[in-house]
Write a protein that holds these residues in place. Sequence first.
Motif, PDB file in Angstrom:
ATOM      1  N   ASP A  30       0.831  -1.208   0.000  1.00  0.00           N
ATOM      2  CA  ASP A  30       0.000   0.000   0.000  1.00  0.00           C
ATOM      3  C   ASP A  30       0.862   1.253   0.000  1.00  0.00           C
ATOM      4  O   ASP A  30       0.709   2.148  -0.840  1.00  0.00           O
ATOM      5  CB  ASP A  30      -0.890   0.038   1.251  1.00  0.00           C
ATOM      6  CG  ASP A  30      -1.990  -1.013   1.247  1.00  0.00           C
ATOM      7  OD1 ASP A  30      -2.305  -1.544   0.161  1.00  0.00           O
ATOM      8  OD2 ASP A  30      -2.528  -1.298   2.324  1.00  0.00           O
ATOM      9  N   ASP A  55       3.420   1.981  -2.979  1.00  0.00           N
ATOM     10  CA  ASP A  55       2.740   2.226  -4.253  1.00  0.00           C
ATOM     11  C   ASP A  55       1.895   3.500  -4.230  1.00  0.00           C
ATOM     12  O   ASP A  55       1.905   4.283  -5.173  1.00  0.00           O
ATOM     13  CB  ASP A  55       1.822   1.044  -4.601  1.00  0.00           C
ATOM     14  CG  ASP A  55       2.595  -0.121  -5.216  1.00  0.00           C
ATOM     15  OD1 ASP A  55       3.816   0.007  -5.379  1.00  0.00           O
ATOM     16  OD2 ASP A  55       1.973  -1.152  -5.516  1.00  0.00           O
ATOM     17  N   GLN A  56       1.139   3.682  -3.119  1.00  0.00           N
ATOM     18  CA  GLN A  56       0.116   4.731  -3.102  1.00  0.00           C
ATOM     19  C   GLN A  56       0.330   5.816  -2.051  1.00  0.00           C
ATOM     20  O   GLN A  56      -0.039   6.954  -2.257  1.00  0.00           O
ATOM     21  CB  GLN A  56      -1.267   4.085  -2.868  1.00  0.00           C
ATOM     22  CG  GLN A  56      -1.655   3.096  -3.975  1.00  0.00           C
ATOM     23  CD  GLN A  56      -2.519   1.950  -3.451  1.00  0.00           C
ATOM     24  OE1 GLN A  56      -3.014   1.987  -2.335  1.00  0.00           O
ATOM     25  NE2 GLN A  56      -2.694   0.928  -4.264  1.00  0.00           N
ATOM     26  N   GLY A  57       0.911   5.460  -0.914  1.00  0.00           N
ATOM     27  CA  GLY A  57       1.101   6.450   0.154  1.00  0.00           C
ATOM     28  C   GLY A  57       0.396   6.082   1.437  1.00  0.00           C
ATOM     29  O   GLY A  57       1.035   5.896   2.469  1.00  0.00           O
ATOM     30  N   SER A  79      -4.324   1.056   3.032  1.00  0.00           N
ATOM     31  CA  SER A  79      -5.691   0.888   2.544  1.00  0.00           C
ATOM     32  C   SER A  79      -6.655   0.544   3.680  1.00  0.00           C
ATOM     33  O   SER A  79      -6.245   0.041   4.732  1.00  0.00           O
ATOM     34  CB  SER A  79      -5.752  -0.219   1.487  1.00  0.00           C
ATOM     35  OG  SER A  79      -5.456  -1.475   2.081  1.00  0.00           O
ATOM     36  N   ARG A 117       8.338  -3.737  -5.706  1.00  0.00           N
ATOM     37  CA  ARG A 117       7.519  -2.675  -6.286  1.00  0.00           C
ATOM     38  C   ARG A 117       8.358  -1.710  -7.126  1.00  0.00           C
ATOM     39  O   ARG A 117       7.849  -0.699  -7.607  1.00  0.00           O
ATOM     40  CB  ARG A 117       6.786  -1.877  -5.184  1.00  0.00           C
ATOM     41  CG  ARG A 117       6.084  -2.690  -4.117  1.00  0.00           C
ATOM     42  CD  ARG A 117       5.168  -3.752  -4.651  1.00  0.00           C
ATOM     43  NE  ARG A 117       4.049  -3.207  -5.425  1.00  0.00           N
ATOM     44  CZ  ARG A 117       3.158  -3.962  -6.048  1.00  0.00           C
ATOM     45  NH1 ARG A 117       3.262  -5.278  -6.021  1.00  0.00           N
ATOM     46  NH2 ARG A 117       2.170  -3.406  -6.719  1.00  0.00           N
TER      47      ARG A 117
END
Length: 299
Positions: free
Chosen positions: A50, A53-55, A58, A175
């Motif tokens: 999480d 990849d996204q910050g 989730s 990643r």
Amino acid sequence: MLHNELYKLAAIDIGSNAVRLLVYNIIETDEDPVFKKSALVRVPIRLGKDVFDQGPISKENQLRLCDAMKAFTLLMKVHGVDHYRACATSAMREAENGRGVCGLVKAETGVAIEIIDGKEEAQIIAATDLHELIERDKSYLYVDVGGGSTEFTIFSQGRLLVSRSFKIGTVRLLRDKVDKTLWKEVETWIKTQTADLSKLSIIGSGGNINKLHKMSGRKVGQPLSILWLNAQYQFLKSMGYKDRIKILGLNPDRADVIIPATRIFLSAAKWSGAKKIHVPKIGLADGIIKNLYHSLKTK
């Protein structure tokens, strides 16, 4: 505060690849206390996927983490744990909502999570019980490979010389979140710190090197040769992900990260000149237990 001859302490290690609960029995004697592992539970909540990849972490993994902490609380109750400490490392400290997630876990489960920085993580790992392995006339590069970071510690003549944490970890590598300049920085640091040290070996910790040691068939206490590790690295890379699960029996969350982990150990060996890796099966959670014990004894 501790006041019994026999009691239990627990460590919760919230990493980038997995979350662990480690329970120890501590027996106090007339001499040094005896630490014995009682139970280990590992849950594959890949928080690093999480975060890197996204910050943010989730919603799904927030709920999974809460469920894990509820389960750990019950397990600690069943084991009769007297005190515990929960520490979160690379993924949680980089997550945009890391502190919010800690607040949610505290509200839902009662478990208080400390987010520790890379320096403290390295210090805790260095506090693990290595005196049985370290020989005073030799030097060691202690390499603890995690999902989000790797901690390096230099020991020589029985003393800790220096520690450093780098944002190179197995999940981060999977990643593709590690820049080449960081690899170069690690190389320079290791070469500089080990330049004047002879008879240097690596001490490896983390789930991946433990699994590699088990796969090697070597006895407990017998080190891995870098020659064998390199051959195993080529063998693992030649297999597909599903074959590493089906043929080698690796867990799904181990079958992918074991390759970048092996790469990190091989790189550390190349840059330090080490020819073998000792695998004492200790890590952050063991260090948390030792730190917790000493802090309770001084109260």
